[in-house]
Enzyme design. Sequence first.
Site, mmCIF file in Angstrom:
data_model
loop_
_atom_site.group_PDB
_atom_site.id
_atom_site.type_symbol
_atom_site.label_atom_id
_atom_site.label_comp_id
_atom_site.label_asym_id
_atom_site.label_seq_id
_atom_site.Cartn_x
_atom_site.Cartn_y
_atom_site.Cartn_z
ATOM 1 C CG ASP A 13 -1.975 -1.111 1.163
ATOM 2 O OD1 ASP A 13 -1.845 -2.003 0.308
ATOM 3 O OD2 ASP A 13 -2.899 -1.111 2.003
ATOM 4 C CE LYS A 91 -3.785 -4.078 1.288
ATOM 5 N NZ LYS A 91 -4.717 -3.201 1.998
ATOM 6 C CB CYS A 132 -2.301 -2.592 5.267
ATOM 7 S SG CYS A 132 -4.070 -2.210 5.144
HETATM 8 C C1 VGL Z 1 -4.872 0.911 5.690
HETATM 9 C C2 VGL Z 1 -6.435 1.809 7.095
HETATM 10 C C3 VGL Z 1 -7.409 1.655 6.154
HETATM 11 C C4 VGL Z 1 -3.446 0.533 5.452
HETATM 12 C C5 VGL Z 1 -5.843 0.735 4.739
HETATM 13 O O1 VGL Z 1 -3.033 0.393 4.279
HETATM 14 O O2 VGL Z 1 -2.710 0.347 6.440
HETATM 15 N N1 VGL Z 1 -5.184 1.449 6.869
HETATM 16 N N2 VGL Z 1 -7.093 1.105 4.975
#
Ligand code: VGL
Length: 197
Positions: A13, A91, A132
């Site tokens: 991410d 995802k 994540c």
């Molecule tokens: C994430 C909160 C909501 C992350 C993703 O990538 O850590 N955190 N969605």
Amino acid sequence: MIRHLHKALLIVDVQNDFCPGGALSTPQGNKVIPVINKVLDNFTFIIASRDWHPRVSVHFNKWPEHCLQKTKGAEFPKKLNSNKFDVILNKGTRNIDDGYSAFEATNINLKDLLKHNNISELYICGLTAEYCVLSTVLDSIKNGFTTYVIKDAVEGIRQNKGDFEDAFTEMEKAGATIITSEDLKPTSGITQNISLN
Ligand code: VGL
Ligand code: ZN
């Protein structure tokens, strides 16, 4: 006899919305970009996940809207060498509060992908440490992969003091090995040919 050590890099991410100025920003998320660009050269198999939410999702009951599919916020930052990525995992693609772990990707089954490529060691980095990255690391260990976390290539939301460090403590307790990008430098990470007598 030549034997191949199979390792992969998994970048979680690293997207505009998790970088400073983004919709769910980490204070220093952009700091991981040069570190990741540097370690890319140590790997021949590079996987990146991206948070890839629909416009309507119960996930946004908990979080501000972020990483909407096909928007600028969901893109990889320009400075990240994403042209070197072999596989991109999507995802959080449904209207459920899922997808914290890259093992929950909906376009590709990450566990099967790794098994089919004989990958036993996973080097994990990215954003965010507390959510994540943590969730992906725990799943990686549960699925039997030898799991390394490249700490200087991870940043966090750092909502409360201690959150960032606590995430690493939890990863370590679960069985992950915390390393830095310097540990990778000389030879490791590459699919190596090693001689066995
Ligand atoms: C994430 C909160 C909501 C992350 C993703 O990538 O850590 N955190 N969605
Ligand atoms: Zn999300």
